[in-house]
Motif scaffolding. Structure first.
Motif, PDB file in Angstrom:
ATOM      1  N   ALA A  32       0.967  -1.017   0.154  1.00 25.93           N
ATOM      2  CA  ALA A  32      -0.004  -0.089   0.154  1.00 25.93           C
ATOM      3  C   ALA A  32       0.862   1.129  -0.005  1.00 25.93           C
ATOM      4  N   VAL A  33       1.795   1.149   1.030  1.00 24.67           N
ATOM      5  CA  VAL A  33       2.880   2.441   0.839  1.00 24.67           C
ATOM      6  C   VAL A  33       3.521   2.822  -0.483  1.00 24.67           C
ATOM      7  N   LYS A  34       3.889   1.480  -1.141  1.00 30.49           N
ATOM      8  CA  LYS A  34       4.613   1.727  -2.347  1.00 30.49           C
ATOM      9  C   LYS A  34       3.818   2.229  -3.529  1.00 30.49           C
ATOM     10  N   ASP A  35       2.527   1.531  -3.464  1.00 29.16           N
ATOM     11  CA  ASP A  35       1.622   1.795  -4.729  1.00 29.16           C
ATOM     12  C   ASP A  35       0.902   3.262  -4.284  1.00 29.16           C
ATOM     13  N   ALA A  36       0.906   3.765  -3.196  1.00 29.13           N
ATOM     14  CA  ALA A  36       0.451   5.127  -2.966  1.00 29.13           C
ATOM     15  C   ALA A  36       1.504   6.031  -3.072  1.00 29.13           C
ATOM     16  N   GLY A  37       2.715   5.566  -2.905  1.00 25.59           N
ATOM     17  CA  GLY A  37       3.745   6.539  -3.123  1.00 25.59           C
ATOM     18  C   GLY A  37       3.984   7.438  -1.733  1.00 25.59           C
ATOM     19  N   ALA A  38       3.194   7.020  -0.677  1.00 23.54           N
ATOM     20  CA  ALA A  38       2.976   7.508   0.644  1.00 23.54           C
ATOM     21  C   ALA A  38       4.370   7.756   1.235  1.00 23.54           C
ATOM     22  N   GLU A  39       4.464   8.932   2.086  1.00 22.06           N
ATOM     23  CA  GLU A  39       5.805   9.093   2.797  1.00 22.06           C
ATOM     24  C   GLU A  39       5.295   9.168   4.077  1.00 22.06           C
ATOM     25  N   ILE A  40       4.022   9.407   4.471  1.00 17.66           N
ATOM     26  CA  ILE A  40       3.318   9.515   5.805  1.00 17.66           C
ATOM     27  C   ILE A  40       2.419   8.546   6.097  1.00 17.66           C
ATOM     28  N   ILE A  41       2.410   7.894   7.248  1.00 19.96           N
ATOM     29  CA  ILE A  41       1.422   6.585   7.698  1.00 19.96           C
ATOM     30  C   ILE A  41       0.869   7.095   8.869  1.00 19.96           C
ATOM     31  N   THR A  42      -0.369   6.891   9.126  1.00 21.68           N
ATOM     32  CA  THR A  42      -0.945   7.083  10.625  1.00 21.68           C
ATOM     33  C   THR A  42      -0.886   5.759  11.496  1.00 21.68           C
ATOM     34  N   LEU A  43      -0.886   5.816  12.606  1.00 22.63           N
ATOM     35  CA  LEU A  43      -1.044   4.651  13.163  1.00 22.63           C
ATOM     36  C   LEU A  43      -1.850   5.111  14.499  1.00 22.63           C
ATOM     37  N   ALA A  44      -2.365   4.223  15.319  1.00 22.26           N
ATOM     38  CA  ALA A  44      -3.025   4.391  16.763  1.00 22.26           C
ATOM     39  C   ALA A  44      -2.238   3.778  18.006  1.00 22.26           C
TER      40      ALA A  44
END
Lengths: 256, 64
Positions: A32-44
């Motif tokens: 998901a991170v790779k395909d989203a190209g995301a650099e920030i991910i949320t956590l709880a």
């Protein structure tokens, strides 16, 4: 476009897609991170479980900025407590403030959110408050030291899209901080629309977690967010209030 | 008795480090709070649990 960076609390990001990590298998996070190209991910943050040895941090690729949320907090005091514990977990000083008194609609408490923002900004956190889109609250958040403002598009997890569109536009026009549309964005087209309006970034979780193919939807969102950003930077074409405007020459017709 | 994540445990008199050694928590992935105050890892060995204490042990999970 390469110089077009998202800046939050002095940190620079290329990606304008903040990815949630809830409600899906940890095994899908890397894709998901790779395909989203995301650099920030949320956590709880939750009570630790000894029986379950898998930890989400083992599934998040290197170099990704973690954005812990304060979900579960019902007031500023609880949010501050969760934020401090998150920082003690040793993964940076970003925090997404999320304070809810209402468990049916999960709407954020703007008053308590301003209080928590002030306390945590003073403690050196990069504070990203989730809020109900209200201009007065947004101004209070700026004064309290927020690094961005995260208005909801529609209720959390609803995938209903930009129900608060007019009010988010006011924040974009009036607030001199990144406006990151969070909650309720269900489709890439809605993310694209928010970006066309001038939103700085999109945060999505449920739209992906409930999609048929999560990584493929992540890439669809990535493209939509990039398209919307380009459209915003280029400047959208005007809209006529009445009538039409020909796209073809008005001379040289094959008649008379 | 000491409450750990809401569960009463007979561990009064032990240090946090001694208690954690008897568990399977991943030390790199947890943070602890004793009676509402964060306890830095550096002082786990010196922090002794007393009767009536309440400790929280937390970690990151998936969230939005």
């Amino acid at each position: 476009m390469n110089n077009d960076k998202l800046i939050i609390g002095g940190h620079e990001f290329q990606s304008r897609f903040i990815l949630g990590s809830g409600k899906y298998s940890m095994k899908l996070i890397e894709a998901a991170v790779k395909d989203a190209g995301a650099e920030i991910i949320t956590l709880a943050v939750r009570r630790a479980n000894t029986k379950e040895h898998e930890n989400i941090l083992d599934y998040i690729p290197e170099g990704i900025t973690l954005l812990p949320n304060t979900s579960g907090a019902r007031n500023a005091e609880e949010a501050v407590r969760i934020a401090r514990l998150a920082r003690e977990l040793g993964c940076g000083n970003f925090v997404k403030i999320e304070i809810m008194r209402d468990s049916k609609y999960l709407l954020p408490d703007n008053v308590e959110t301003v209080k928590a923002t002030e306390i945590l900004a003073n403690e050196g956190f990069v504070v990203m408050p989730y809020m109900y889109p209200d201009l007065n609250t947004a101004r209070d958040l700026v004064n309290a030291g927020a690094a961005s403002v995260m208005p909801l598009a529609s209720p959390i997890g609803s995938n209903k899209g930009l129900a608060t569109k007019e009010f988010i536009q006011i924040l974009i026009d009036e607030i001199d901080l990144p406006i990151i549309v969070d909650a309720g964005i269900g489709r890439p087209s809605q993310a694209c629309e928010a970006m066309e309006m001038g939103a700085a970034a999109i945060m999505a979780n449920t739209a992906l977690a409930t999609a048929g193919d999560l990584p493929m939807m992540a890439s669809a969102f990535k493209q939509a967010i990039e398209a919307g950003r380009r459209a915003y930077l280029s400047g959208l074409g005007r809209v006529l209030t009445r009538g039409a405007s020909a796209s073809d020459p008005l001379t040289g017709f094959l008649r008379d | 008795m000491v409450k750990v994540n809401g569960e009463a445990k007979d561990i009064a008199g032990k240090s946090i480090a001694e208690y954690l050694a008897t568990t399977s928590y991943d030390m790199r992935r947890i943070a602890t709070e004793l009676n509402g105050e964060i306890v830095p890892k550096a002082v786990y060995a010196d922090t002794v649990l007393a009767d009536g204490d309440s400790m929280e042990i937390v970690s990151f999970v998936g969230g939005g």
